[in-house]
Design a protein around this motif. Structure first.
Motif, PDB file in Angstrom:
ATOM      1  N   SER A 138       0.836  -1.195   0.000  1.00 24.63           N
ATOM      2  CA  SER A 138       0.000   0.000   0.000  1.00 24.63           C
ATOM      3  C   SER A 138       0.869   1.242   0.000  1.00 24.63           C
ATOM      4  CB  SER A 138      -0.917   0.007   1.231  1.00 24.63           C
ATOM      5  OG  SER A 138      -1.770  -1.125   1.243  1.00 24.63           O
ATOM      6  N   GLU A 139       0.411   2.259  -0.687  1.00 14.68           N
ATOM      7  CA  GLU A 139       1.138   3.508  -0.731  1.00 14.68           C
ATOM      8  C   GLU A 139       0.952   4.298   0.564  1.00 14.68           C
ATOM      9  OE1 GLU A 139       3.159   4.502  -3.014  1.00 14.68           O
ATOM     10  OE2 GLU A 139       2.801   2.865  -4.430  1.00 14.68           O
ATOM     11  N   GLY A 140       2.016   4.973   0.971  1.00 17.73           N
ATOM     12  CA  GLY A 140       1.919   5.885   2.104  1.00 17.73           C
ATOM     13  C   GLY A 140       1.963   5.248   3.476  1.00 17.73           C
ATOM     14  N   MET A 141       2.312   3.971   3.570  1.00 20.49           N
ATOM     15  CA  MET A 141       2.385   3.357   4.896  1.00 20.49           C
ATOM     16  C   MET A 141       3.655   3.807   5.611  1.00 20.49           C
ATOM     17  SD  MET A 141       3.601  -0.609   4.466  1.00 20.49           S
ATOM     18  CE  MET A 141       2.204  -1.096   3.474  1.00 20.49           C
ATOM     19  N   PRO A 142       3.661   3.794   6.953  1.00 16.69           N
ATOM     20  CA  PRO A 142       4.861   4.183   7.706  1.00 16.69           C
ATOM     21  C   PRO A 142       6.068   3.331   7.327  1.00 16.69           C
ATOM     22  CG  PRO A 142       2.951   4.038   9.156  1.00 16.69           C
ATOM     23  CD  PRO A 142       2.524   3.486   7.835  1.00 16.69           C
ATOM     24  N   GLU A 143       7.236   3.926   7.332  1.00 14.80           N
ATOM     25  CA  GLU A 143       8.439   3.222   6.911  1.00 14.80           C
ATOM     26  C   GLU A 143       8.747   2.033   7.808  1.00 14.80           C
ATOM     27  OE1 GLU A 143      11.516   2.323   4.429  1.00 14.80           O
ATOM     28  OE2 GLU A 143       9.930   3.829   4.174  1.00 14.80           O
ATOM     29  N   ALA A 144       8.489   2.176   9.121  1.00  9.77           N
ATOM     30  CA  ALA A 144       8.760   1.073  10.049  1.00  9.77           C
ATOM     31  C   ALA A 144       7.887  -0.132   9.718  1.00  9.77           C
ATOM     32  CB  ALA A 144       8.518   1.524  11.487  1.00  9.77           C
ATOM     33  N   LEU A 145       6.607   0.107   9.432  1.00  9.85           N
ATOM     34  CA  LEU A 145       5.704  -0.987   9.066  1.00  9.85           C
ATOM     35  C   LEU A 145       6.094  -1.576   7.722  1.00  9.85           C
ATOM     36  CD1 LEU A 145       3.193  -2.695   9.586  1.00  9.85           C
ATOM     37  CD2 LEU A 145       1.810  -0.858   8.581  1.00  9.85           C
ATOM     38  N   ARG A 176       3.046 -10.629  -1.698  1.00 11.83           N
ATOM     39  CA  ARG A 176       4.363 -11.064  -2.186  1.00 11.83           C
ATOM     40  C   ARG A 176       4.324 -12.529  -2.581  1.00 11.83           C
ATOM     41  NH1 ARG A 176       9.925  -9.282   0.840  1.00 11.83           N
ATOM     42  NH2 ARG A 176      11.355  -9.788  -0.811  1.00 11.83           N
ATOM     43  N   GLY A 177       5.133 -12.886  -3.556  1.00 11.89           N
ATOM     44  CA  GLY A 177       5.212 -14.273  -3.997  1.00 11.89           C
ATOM     45  C   GLY A 177       4.737 -14.426  -5.421  1.00 11.89           C
ATOM     46  N   TYR A 178       4.153 -15.586  -5.712  1.00 11.91           N
ATOM     47  CA  TYR A 178       3.676 -15.903  -7.054  1.00 11.91           C
ATOM     48  C   TYR A 178       2.154 -15.914  -7.055  1.00 11.91           C
ATOM     49  CZ  TYR A 178       8.465 -17.034  -8.230  1.00 11.91           C
ATOM     50  OH  TYR A 178       9.827 -16.946  -8.456  1.00 11.91           O
ATOM     51  N   TRP A 179       1.555 -14.977  -7.791  1.00 11.04           N
ATOM     52  CA  TRP A 179       0.107 -14.778  -7.801  1.00 11.04           C
ATOM     53  C   TRP A 179      -0.427 -14.804  -9.223  1.00 11.04           C
ATOM     54  CZ3 TRP A 179      -2.827 -14.241  -3.336  1.00 11.04           C
ATOM     55  CH2 TRP A 179      -2.100 -14.058  -2.158  1.00 11.04           C
ATOM     56  N   SER A 180      -1.725 -15.039  -9.314  1.00 14.34           N
ATOM     57  CA  SER A 180      -2.426 -14.988 -10.590  1.00 14.34           C
ATOM     58  C   SER A 180      -3.454 -13.866 -10.513  1.00 14.34           C
ATOM     59  CB  SER A 180      -3.119 -16.325 -10.880  1.00 14.34           C
ATOM     60  OG  SER A 180      -3.886 -16.257 -12.062  1.00 14.34           O
ATOM     61  N   THR A 181      -3.206 -12.769 -11.218  1.00 15.97           N
ATOM     62  CA  THR A 181      -4.084 -11.599 -11.172  1.00 15.97           C
ATOM     63  C   THR A 181      -4.648 -11.324 -12.567  1.00 15.97           C
ATOM     64  OG1 THR A 181      -2.163 -10.147 -11.526  1.00 15.97           O
ATOM     65  CG2 THR A 181      -2.841 -10.561  -9.238  1.00 15.97           C
ATOM     66  N   PRO A 182      -5.782 -10.643 -12.643  1.00 14.44           N
ATOM     67  CA  PRO A 182      -6.378 -10.333 -13.949  1.00 14.44           C
ATOM     68  C   PRO A 182      -5.441  -9.497 -14.809  1.00 14.44           C
ATOM     69  CG  PRO A 182      -7.961  -9.985 -12.176  1.00 14.44           C
ATOM     70  CD  PRO A 182      -6.646 -10.224 -11.521  1.00 14.44           C
ATOM     71  N   ASP A 183      -5.435  -9.784 -16.111  1.00 12.53           N
ATOM     72  CA  ASP A 183      -4.547  -9.074 -17.030  1.00 12.53           C
ATOM     73  C   ASP A 183      -4.976  -7.631 -17.261  1.00 12.53           C
ATOM     74  OD1 ASP A 183      -3.049 -11.388 -17.324  1.00 12.53           O
ATOM     75  OD2 ASP A 183      -4.235 -12.089 -19.041  1.00 12.53           O
ATOM     76  N   ASP A 184      -6.279  -7.348 -17.052  1.00  8.05           N
ATOM     77  CA  ASP A 184      -6.781  -6.006 -17.367  1.00  8.05           C
ATOM     78  C   ASP A 184      -6.638  -5.027 -16.204  1.00  8.05           C
ATOM     79  OD1 ASP A 184      -8.556  -7.355 -15.790  1.00  8.05           O
ATOM     80  OD2 ASP A 184     -10.361  -6.630 -16.808  1.00  8.05           O
ATOM     81  N   ILE A 185      -5.958  -5.439 -15.143  1.00  8.50           N
ATOM     82  CA  ILE A 185      -5.745  -4.564 -13.989  1.00  8.50           C
ATOM     83  C   ILE A 185      -4.283  -4.148 -13.950  1.00  8.50           C
ATOM     84  CG2 ILE A 185      -5.826  -4.378 -11.470  1.00  8.50           C
ATOM     85  CD1 ILE A 185      -8.114  -6.283 -11.430  1.00  8.50           C
ATOM     86  N   SER A 186      -4.048  -2.857 -13.897  1.00  6.07           N
ATOM     87  CA  SER A 186      -2.675  -2.352 -13.856  1.00  6.07           C
ATOM     88  C   SER A 186      -2.047  -2.626 -12.494  1.00  6.07           C
ATOM     89  CB  SER A 186      -2.662  -0.849 -14.143  1.00  6.07           C
ATOM     90  OG  SER A 186      -3.337  -0.139 -13.106  1.00  6.07           O
ATOM     91  N   ARG A 187      -0.734  -2.578 -12.461  1.00  9.41           N
ATOM     92  CA  ARG A 187      -0.018  -2.842 -11.211  1.00  9.41           C
ATOM     93  C   ARG A 187      -0.393  -1.813 -10.137  1.00  9.41           C
ATOM     94  NH1 ARG A 187       4.463  -5.944 -10.046  1.00  9.41           N
ATOM     95  NH2 ARG A 187       5.653  -5.324  -8.200  1.00  9.41           N
ATOM     96  N   ALA A 188      -0.653  -0.586 -10.553  1.00  4.71           N
ATOM     97  CA  ALA A 188      -1.002   0.460  -9.586  1.00  4.71           C
ATOM     98  C   ALA A 188      -2.343   0.197  -8.912  1.00  4.71           C
ATOM     99  CB  ALA A 188      -1.025   1.816 -10.285  1.00  4.71           C
ATOM    100  N   ASP A 189      -3.220  -0.573  -9.577  1.00  2.00           N
ATOM    101  CA  ASP A 189      -4.551  -0.851  -9.030  1.00  2.00           C
ATOM    102  C   ASP A 189      -4.643  -2.207  -8.350  1.00  2.00           C
ATOM    103  OD1 ASP A 189      -5.456   1.582 -10.033  1.00  2.00           O
ATOM    104  OD2 ASP A 189      -5.990   0.709 -11.977  1.00  2.00           O
ATOM    105  N   LEU A 190      -3.541  -2.945  -8.285  1.00  2.00           N
ATOM    106  CA  LEU A 190      -3.592  -4.292  -7.718  1.00  2.00           C
ATOM    107  C   LEU A 190      -3.907  -4.288  -6.224  1.00  2.00           C
ATOM    108  CD1 LEU A 190      -0.705  -6.228  -9.511  1.00  2.00           C
ATOM    109  CD2 LEU A 190      -3.166  -6.616  -9.681  1.00  2.00           C
ATOM    110  N   VAL A 191      -3.390  -3.307  -5.485  1.00  2.00           N
ATOM    111  CA  VAL A 191      -3.671  -3.247  -4.047  1.00  2.00           C
ATOM    112  C   VAL A 191      -5.171  -3.117  -3.810  1.00  2.00           C
ATOM    113  CG1 VAL A 191      -3.381  -1.890  -1.946  1.00  2.00           C
ATOM    114  CG2 VAL A 191      -1.408  -2.353  -3.394  1.00  2.00           C
ATOM    115  N   ASP A 192      -5.832  -2.257  -4.580  1.00  2.00           N
ATOM    116  CA  ASP A 192      -7.281  -2.104  -4.453  1.00  2.00           C
ATOM    117  C   ASP A 192      -8.002  -3.386  -4.842  1.00  2.00           C
ATOM    118  OD1 ASP A 192      -6.972   0.524  -3.643  1.00  2.00           O
ATOM    119  OD2 ASP A 192      -7.145   1.329  -5.669  1.00  2.00           O
TER     120      ASP A 192
END
Length: 281
Positions: A138-145, A176-192
């Protein structure tokens, strides 16, 4: 006071207690290593006594030394049996020594840069086809976390039969790791996308740990990597006192997917639980 400070950690300080001692031999359970060492040295002592020594010339000092050596070998041989009767909490505390050994063994080939790369040490032969390597936060999380999540997912993938790890803490997500995600979703939208799948399945309401085999048609299929055969989910609960008593409030979860049917032994789950405890407040 934040969770990291309440746990006695300074911000930005990695928790090295999650390291695990391993020889990296597939199918070899390192918990039985003391038994094999005991058998080996005990056999050598007996062989030296009856074959390599003159029985008529053996001194009392040599007999005492051999008796001590055999006692230590016997203790080493039964040590794995004793470990099975220890409570989980005691085992986790006792494992501090193993954790330090693991740190020393891995320090030579591990750097912080490698931890923050998308590299995960997984047996390539066990990786199902159709998945791709992924490491997002996720974007903007504390550096320690951020450091804590990167470190924890790294050791989970390195030291267990896990091909994919997902950790959610207080709305912040690490995948993290090896995942199978939809091809029509950009990397920036994967967290959502991952957050939406977690909500649809109802994982935020989970109160108990789940460990079960995954079959085709399972409701988790849309979230999990292809070829997943077993799934372990640990809810991150914190106890809150109220007028009606103690309430268990969900703070997040740890989700691990494996391509093996029986991927996590009781010892593995206890160790993973110890890692999850660092995210509970």
């Amino acid at each position: 006071m934040d969770d990291s400070q309440s746990n006695g950690q300074q911000p930005g300080q990695l928790n090295l207690s999650v390291l695990r001692f391993t020889l990296g031999i597939p199918g070899f359970d390192e918990s039985y290593l003391p038994r094999y060492i005991g058998y080996g040295f005990g056999s050598l002592l007996l062989l030296n006594h009856f074959v390599g020594s003159d029985l008529s010339a053996i001194t009392p000092a040599q007999l005492r030394t051999e008796a001590l050596g055999l006692s230590l070998a016997a203790f080493s041989a039964v040590l794995p049996y004793l470990g099975k009767f220890l409570p989980i909490k005691a085992a986790c505390s006792f494992s501090r020594f193993h954790l330090c050994c693991g740190y020393l063994l891995h320090l030579s080939d591990m750097t912080l840069q490698r931890i923050f790369q998308g590299t995960a040490t997984v047996n390539q032969a066990s990786l199902p086809a159709g998945n791709e390597q992924l490491f997002i936060m996720s974007e903007g999380m504390p550096e320690a976390l951020r450091e804590q999540l990167a470190w924890s997912t790294y050791v989970l993938l390195r030291n267990t039969n896990t091909i994919a790890a997902l950790v959610s803490v207080g709305g912040e997500l690490c995948v993290r790791g090896y995942w199978s995600t939809p091809d029509d979703i950009s990397r920036a939208d994967l967290v959502d996308w991952f957050n939406k799948q977690i909500q649809n399945i109802g994982l935020p309401d989970l109160k108990d740990a789940l460990y079960f085999p995954v079959n085709s048609g399972n409701e988790f299929q849309t979230l999990l990597p292809k070829g997943t055969r077993s799934l372990l989910i640990l809810p991150l609960l914190r106890v809150s006192n109220s007028s009606t008593g103690k309430l268990k409030l969900s703070k997040g979860l740890v989700l691990l997917a494996s391509s093996m049917t029986y991927a996590y032994s009781d010892k593995d789950r206890a160790w993973i639980e110890a890692i999850a405890n660092q995210f509970r407040g």
